[in-house]
Design an enzyme around this catalytic site. Structure first.
Site, PDB file in Angstrom:
ATOM      1  N   GLY A  60       0.819  -1.272   0.012  1.00 30.72           N
ATOM      2  CA  GLY A  60      -0.020   0.114   0.079  1.00 30.72           C
ATOM      3  C   GLY A  60       0.714   1.248  -0.054  1.00 30.72           C
ATOM      4  CD  GLU A  77       0.322  -9.290   1.433  1.00 28.69           C
ATOM      5  OE1 GLU A  77      -0.693  -8.564   1.149  1.00 28.69           O
ATOM      6  OE2 GLU A  77      -0.046 -10.169   2.155  1.00 28.69           O
ATOM      7  N   PRO A  78       4.506  -5.079  -0.509  1.00 31.37           N
ATOM      8  CG  PRO A  78       6.769  -4.460  -0.438  1.00 31.37           C
ATOM      9  CD  PRO A  78       5.789  -5.575   0.218  1.00 31.37           C
ATOM     10  N   GLY A  79       3.794  -3.475  -3.672  1.00 35.48           N
ATOM     11  CA  GLY A  79       4.114  -3.667  -5.034  1.00 35.48           C
ATOM     12  C   GLY A  79       4.534  -2.457  -5.779  1.00 35.48           C
ATOM     13  NE  ARG A  80       0.371   2.392  -5.901  1.00 31.83           N
ATOM     14  CZ  ARG A  80      -0.576   2.660  -6.924  1.00 31.83           C
ATOM     15  NH1 ARG A  80      -0.328   3.250  -8.005  1.00 31.83           N
ATOM     16  NH2 ARG A  80      -1.721   1.939  -6.481  1.00 31.83           N
ATOM     17  NE  ARG A 138      -1.981   3.239 -11.804  1.00 30.44           N
ATOM     18  CZ  ARG A 138      -1.563   4.520 -11.164  1.00 30.44           C
ATOM     19  NH1 ARG A 138      -0.860   5.397 -11.737  1.00 30.44           N
ATOM     20  NH2 ARG A 138      -2.365   4.798 -10.052  1.00 30.44           N
ATOM     21  CE1 TYR A 169      -7.667   2.041 -10.351  1.00 32.34           C
ATOM     22  CE2 TYR A 169      -5.809   2.136 -11.628  1.00 32.34           C
ATOM     23  CZ  TYR A 169      -6.837   1.528 -10.971  1.00 32.34           C
ATOM     24  OH  TYR A 169      -6.592   0.094 -11.074  1.00 32.34           O
ATOM     25  CB  CYS A 185     -11.951   3.580 -31.534  1.00 35.91           C
ATOM     26  SG  CYS A 185     -11.019   3.463 -32.939  1.00 35.91           S
ATOM     27  CE1 TYR A 201      -1.051  -3.219  -8.834  1.00 36.13           C
ATOM     28  CE2 TYR A 201      -0.275  -1.143  -8.270  1.00 36.13           C
ATOM     29  CZ  TYR A 201      -0.493  -2.664  -7.773  1.00 36.13           C
ATOM     30  OH  TYR A 201      -0.380  -3.042  -6.700  1.00 36.13           O
TER      31      TYR A 201
HETATM   32  N1  LLP Z   1      -1.513  -6.865  -1.023  1.00 36.80           N
HETATM   33  C1  LLP Z   1      -2.682  -7.055  -1.575  1.00 36.80           C
HETATM   34  C2  LLP Z   1      -3.725  -8.100  -0.892  1.00 36.80           C
HETATM   35  C3  LLP Z   1      -3.307  -6.079  -2.425  1.00 36.80           C
HETATM   36  O1  LLP Z   1      -4.456  -6.282  -2.733  1.00 36.80           O
HETATM   37  C4  LLP Z   1      -2.273  -5.294  -3.032  1.00 36.80           C
HETATM   38  C5  LLP Z   1      -2.852  -4.473  -4.097  1.00 36.80           C
HETATM   39  C6  LLP Z   1      -1.076  -5.244  -2.703  1.00 36.80           C
HETATM   40  C7  LLP Z   1      -0.615  -6.228  -1.768  1.00 36.80           C
HETATM   41  C8  LLP Z   1      -0.062  -4.532  -3.252  1.00 36.80           C
HETATM   42  O2  LLP Z   1      -0.329  -3.073  -2.889  1.00 36.80           O
HETATM   43  P1  LLP Z   1       0.665  -1.887  -3.488  1.00 36.80           P
HETATM   44  O3  LLP Z   1       2.024  -1.992  -2.463  1.00 36.80           O
HETATM   45  O4  LLP Z   1       1.021  -2.109  -4.785  1.00 36.80           O
HETATM   46  O5  LLP Z   1       0.035  -0.697  -3.263  1.00 36.80           O
HETATM   47  N2  LLP Z   1      -4.289  -0.888 -10.099  1.00 36.80           N
HETATM   48  C9  LLP Z   1      -3.912  -0.096  -9.203  1.00 36.80           C
HETATM   49  C10 LLP Z   1      -3.427  -0.720  -8.020  1.00 36.80           C
HETATM   50  C11 LLP Z   1      -4.533  -1.966  -7.284  1.00 36.80           C
HETATM   51  C12 LLP Z   1      -3.875  -2.605  -6.054  1.00 36.80           C
HETATM   52  C13 LLP Z   1      -4.588  -3.723  -5.688  1.00 36.80           C
HETATM   53  N3  LLP Z   1      -4.127  -4.516  -4.647  1.00 36.80           N
HETATM   54  C14 LLP Z   1      -3.486   1.215  -9.633  1.00 36.80           C
HETATM   55  O6  LLP Z   1      -3.110   0.968 -11.054  1.00 36.80           O
HETATM   56  O7  LLP Z   1      -3.297   2.190  -9.068  1.00 36.80           O
END
Ligand code: LLP
Length: 429
Positions: free
Chosen positions: A249, A287-290, A328, A332, A359, A388
């Site tokens: 998050g 669980e970082p992603g972004r 995105r 969003y 289109c 993403y």
């Molecule tokens: N863990 C769980 C259970 C999640 O659902 C998510 C993201 C993460 C970890 C990773 O979150 P992060 O660290 O990346 O914030 N498509 C959207 C973002 C959707 C995120 C969904 N869940 C965007 O482009 O902003």
């Protein structure tokens, strides 16, 4: 990592007017591999990973980092994090397959999601994954039946919905009680007790994830307090937990956001854990992603046409990347910085609507973007595209999804080919 809106993210810099990612000029990569193309910096990925981990280790916390592979699911990217020691957070059988293909150890995989199917559970049980994050009573009941059928104990964590506002875009906020995610504290306790008493389930812990692109750590800390209070209540009943999972998050800078950083989160979590009396130390998961990937990636695109709109200003820059490549902005209203890959000194500034070839009028990449005057054939870079971006790309309008390139200092490696027309129809009769 915070940087001012006038600065570029680390590993990106202009040299003699050309935008470089590490040691390579993006314009040259665009010419070599064609546009649109996603280009990632291995150095930036590694640096973000180390920064995140270090924030926790420097306050004495032993963090298991499970990379949320939905942010960028390319095998080479997962492998890069795996080599640094990461596990994976997956949300589908497909993501589980990718994580395993990339060499992530099954016990370092956590499986989230409100709608896991029996087939996905069986696959994950057979692979002996580390944790199923459970989001409903029905899901737990099905998992118990599948564990019996497969003959494999299921390790379970309960996803708590703490009803905390993450203050982010409503589509990516997940921690309020009107959201479909997780269980309220009372239900969480009930399911935890049930799992603890089941012969084929093993209760390992509690998990949370309240949203994405969260700019302040306050809501994450609030939510974690809720997890700790539930853990205490369970301990009173002699139900002991091994792990607590913070979810992902933490937000990043796209334009001028000033997100709070992992060190602030880690310090607050460490303080809470010190105050909390538990029989044994927890294994802490995140669980970082972004945070790990967003600013390591650029989507390079070429200007196809300049078109004067009906109104004098702005004029349209029609580029070869569209909403199918980067959804995105359309989904969003996200704002990605758009930079020329080759600055033209002395050129006048102009305001552009940067739009794609799809289109739909929703196919825009940037509204009212001020850029030095563009010419057809110029290349632009959309920053912050490492998370993403490709992972949400589609074939809408039967467009071919772009290739992906991984830059590591002076080398550029094609880590996914551009799709072909044959790929488009491969699965059809
Ligand atoms: N863990 C769980 C259970 C999640 O659902 C998510 C993201 C993460 C970890 C990773 O979150 P992060 O660290 O990346 O914030 N498509 C959207 C973002 C959707 C995120 C969904 N869940 C965007 O482009 O902003």
């Amino acid at each position: 990592m915070i940087f001012q809106s006038t600065e570029l993210p680390p590993f990106l810099a202009y040299r003699k007017g050309r935008l470089y990612l590490e040691e390579l000029a993006l314009e040259e990569l665009g010419a070599q591999f064609g546009t649109p193309v996603y280009i990632y910096s291995a150095g930036a990925l590694r640096a973000a990973y180390q920064r995140y981990l270090q924030a926790f280790t420097s306050v004495g916390l032993n963090l298991s980092l499970c990379y949320a592979i939905k942010a960028n699911s390319n095998l080479s990217i997962i492998r890069l994090f795996g080599e640094l020691g990461a596990g994976a957070d997956v949300v589908s059988g497909g993501e589980l397959y990718r994580a395993l293909q990339a060499g992530i150890a099954p016990e370092q995989i956590v499986f989230a999601g409100v709608g896991k199917t029996a087939a996905e559970m069986d696959y994950a049980l057979e692979q002996k994954i580390g944790t199923f994050n459970i989001e409903s009573a029905s899901e737990l009941a099905l998992l118990e039946r599948r564990a019996v059928a497969v003959g494999q104990e299921a390790r379970v964590s309960i996803r708590v919905n703490p009803n905390v506002d993450a203050q982010t875009h409503p589509y990516i906020a997940t921690g309020r009680n009107h959201n479909k995610f997780g269980l309220n504290p009372t239900q969480s306790l009930e399911l935890a007790r049930y799992a603890a008493g089941s012969a084929s389930l093993f209760l390992v812990g509690l998990q949370m994830h309240i949203g994405s692109q969260v700019l302040q750590v306050g809501p994450l800390v609030e939510a974690f307090k809720c997890l700790l209070s539930l853990a205490s209540q369970l301990e009173v009943e002699e139900i002991y937990l091994e792990q607590l999972d913070l979810g992902g998050g933490l937000g990043v800078t796209y334009q001028d956001e000033q997100p709070e950083q992992p060190d602030k989160l880690a310090a607050a979590i460490a303080d809470l854990l010190k105050e909390h009396q538990s029989k044994q130390p927890y294994r802490l998961i995140s669980e970082p992603g972004r945070y790990l990937t967003a600013n390591a990636g650029v989507l390079a695109t070429s200007v196809l046409y300049i078109k004067q709109g009906e109104l004098v200003d702005p004029c349209f820059a029609i580029v070869d990347a569209g909403m199918n490549d980067l959804i995105r902005p359309a989904l969003y209203n996200a704002k990605h910085r758009i930079m020329p890959l080759h600055e033209r000194p002395g050129a006048l500034s102009q305001v552009y609507e940067v739009v794609g070839p799809v289109c739909e009028s929703g196919d825009f990449l940037g509204h009212e973007v001020t850029l030095t005057e563009l010419k057809e054939g110029d290349m632009l870079g959309l920053l912050g595209a490492g998370a993403y971006g490709f992972s949400m790309a589609s074939n809408y309008n039967s467009r071919l999804r772009p290739p992906e390139i991984l830059v590591d200092e002076y080398t550029a490696r094609l880590i996914r080919h551009r799709e072909t027309y044959e790929d488009l129809v491969f699965l059809e009769d």
